[in-house]
Write a protein that holds these residues in place. Structure first.
Motif, PDB file in Angstrom:
ATOM      1  N   ASP A   1      -3.241   4.366  -0.971  1.00 42.61           N
ATOM      2  CA  ASP A   1      -3.687   4.549   0.421  1.00 42.61           C
ATOM      3  C   ASP A   1      -5.164   4.886   0.421  1.00 42.61           C
ATOM      4  OD1 ASP A   1      -1.207   4.188   1.847  1.00 42.61           O
ATOM      5  OD2 ASP A   1      -0.547   6.064   0.939  1.00 42.61           O
TER       6      ASP A   1
ATOM      7  N   GLU B   1       2.512   6.491  -3.254  1.00 40.69           N
ATOM      8  CA  GLU B   1       3.762   6.836  -3.941  1.00 40.69           C
ATOM      9  C   GLU B   1       4.336   5.655  -4.721  1.00 40.69           C
ATOM     10  OE1 GLU B   1       3.318   5.795  -0.997  1.00 40.69           O
ATOM     11  OE2 GLU B   1       5.120   5.277   0.139  1.00 40.69           O
TER      12      GLU B   1
ATOM     13  N   ASP C   1      -2.062   6.014   7.535  1.00 36.68           N
ATOM     14  CA  ASP C   1      -1.790   4.674   8.066  1.00 36.68           C
ATOM     15  C   ASP C   1      -3.084   4.092   8.637  1.00 36.68           C
ATOM     16  OD1 ASP C   1       0.798   4.893   7.235  1.00 36.68           O
ATOM     17  OD2 ASP C   1       1.538   5.627   9.162  1.00 36.68           O
TER      18      ASP C   1
ATOM     19  N   THR D   1       0.834  -1.205   0.000  1.00 35.67           N
ATOM     20  CA  THR D   1       0.000   0.000   0.000  1.00 35.67           C
ATOM     21  C   THR D   1       0.864   1.250   0.000  1.00 35.67           C
ATOM     22  OG1 THR D   1      -0.101   0.225   2.409  1.00 35.67           O
ATOM     23  CG2 THR D   1      -1.762  -1.183   1.390  1.00 35.67           C
ATOM     24  N   GLY D   2       0.452   2.235  -0.739  1.00 33.85           N
ATOM     25  CA  GLY D   2       1.129   3.532  -0.749  1.00 33.85           C
ATOM     26  C   GLY D   2       0.820   4.281  -2.030  1.00 33.85           C
TER      27      GLY D   2
ATOM     28  N   GLY E   1       1.583   1.649   5.720  1.00 33.54           N
ATOM     29  CA  GLY E   1       0.354   2.055   6.389  1.00 33.54           C
ATOM     30  C   GLY E   1       0.112   1.437   7.754  1.00 33.54           C
TER      31      GLY E   1
END
Ligand code: AMP
Ligand code: MG
Length: 396
Positions: free
Chosen positions: A223, A184, A254, A181-182, A247
């Motif tokens: 996210d 970026e 998060d 997850t992210g 996260g």
């Protein structure tokens, strides 16, 4: 928020994992490194018959004052003759050949003098039974050879075959989900927009899991709470464990701790380790779930010190705790309030194990991971002098 110690977290982990129930019968060619799903007993003794341990001469019972032995014939490995040996006689015999009934002992060929059709014994008459491998010397019928939950390694499979088996009952291979997850993160093969990085955790975790023989399924998500929840629901139903990276910490994006709390239970969150402090372990619909920090080194260390053992337990293995050995660590280290795990290279030098840090390493770093062959654990608040002994976990 107080942190759990590594030991406290491990204890909670071990208490909260159960092996999958389904088992399957597989051919021995497919059984390597699987977890045995039954206690395995000997039905055939091993060795299955009395046989010679050496190349030499088998003697019948010695006669009074006997010094010369007439050599009557030879017995080779694979022979089925059950002819008895008479007292006072010798037969040529080779390693693995059946020892005839009435045999007294076997003498190595180096220990005899050959005089035409006779031999004399250079060291005199040996004790009874010498160099005879008796039927059942290694194990008798009825012996428990392998425990349920043991690994079918090379030796174990050799045991199984000795029992005339061509297939064996093992635990089903677990399927593990990986969610990166992210916002970026970008999948390799695409151009990297400013402010983005490639998703390196997924391939790293897949590789670690496949190495243990686990099946994997993986996905890269932004996210986005809704997306994460959707995939967690799907994977909780389809998989035996879930690894989420990123996260897990306390940033605004998060989400994971709250999601897990809502969908199931958080069993521990945040452990006094460096790297890896934000690690979370919990369950969703009974499926074990790890929230691993997104930093690659952190995710890697958490895998090595928590996740592998956990998933091996889920796979049905017993005795899977990591084995730490001690090595001299030669780098500098300042005391730190958390247990520190350092990517290092360990070698056997002049009779001792020696570990050295591979290079300067931040938890964001990748380079050190590729070179490391061990993790050195330096306990919290330890005043270290270079050359002190510390626990080391050898990497596979
Ligand atoms: P997070 O745990 O989400 O706070 O992420 C911590 C750091 O790890 C950030 O710098 C992320 O960009 C980085 N990171 C998170 N996920 C990954 C990933 N899958 N691959 C590489 N780096 C990541
Ligand atoms: Mg993140």
């Amino acid at each position: 928020m107080t942190l759990f110690t590594y030991e406290e977290a491990l204890e909670k982990l071990r208490k909260n994992l159960e092996a999958i129930e389904e088992t399957e019968k597989v051919s021995l060619a497919r059984a390597a490194s699987r977890a045995l799903a039954e206690d395995f007993f000997a039905e055939i003794p091993y060795p299955p018959f009395d046989n010679s341990a050496v190349d030499g001469y088998v003697l019948g019972n010695p006669l009074d004052g006997q010094t010369r032995w007439k050599v009557k014939r030879a017995i080779y490995a694979g022979e089925t003759s059950s002819q008895e040996i008479e007292p006072g006689c010798a037969l040529r015999i080779f390693t693995g050949a059946p020892v005839p009934a009435g045999a007294y002992a076997v003498v190595m060929q180096e220990d005899v003098e050959i005089l035409g059709e006779e031999i004399t014994l250079k060291k005199g008459i040996p004790p009874k039974g010498v160099n005879i491998r008796r039927k059942g010397d290694d194990f008798m019928k009825g012996t428990l050879l392998l425990h349920r939950g043991s690994e079918l390694n090379a030796g174990a499979l050799a045991l199984v075959v000795s029992q005339n088996k061509t297939s064996i009952e093992v635990f089903r291979t677990p399927k593990i989900a990986i969610i990166s997850t992210g916002n970026e993160l970008v999948e390799a093969g695409r151009e990297l927009p400013p402010g983005h990085i490639y998703d390196t955790n997924r391939i790293m975790l897949e590789t670690l899991l496949k190495r243990e023989g686990f099946d994997t399924v993986s996905v890269l998500l932004p996210d986005d709470e809704g997306e994460i929840v959707k995939f967690l629901q799907t994977f909780a139903g389809e998989c035996d464990a879930i690894l989420v990276t990123g996260g897990a910490s306390v940033g605004e994006h998060d989400f994971l701790p709250k999601i897990v709390e809502r969908m199931g239970e958080v069993i521990f969150h945040r452990v006094a380790i460096k790297p890896g402090k934000p690690i979370l372990f919990g369950k969703i619909e009974g499926t074990p779930l790890f929230g691993l920090p997104g930093n690659p080194s952190s995710a890697f260390v958490c895998f090595e010190i928590f996740v592998r053992e956990a998933i091996l337990r889920v796979s049905g293995y017993k005795d899977v705790a990591p084995i730490w050995v001690k090595a001299k660590y030669f780098d500098e280290h300042s005391p730190h309030p958390r247990d520190e795990f350092i990517s290092a290279r360990c070698e056997y030098e002049n009779g001792e194990l020696v570990a050295r840090k591979v290079r300067e390493q931040g938890s964001f770093g990748l380079h050190a991971l590729a070179d490391a062959n061990c993790l050195v654990r330096i306990p919290a608040n330890c005043t270290h002098t270079p050359g002190d002994l510390h626990p080391v976990l050898l990497l596979r």
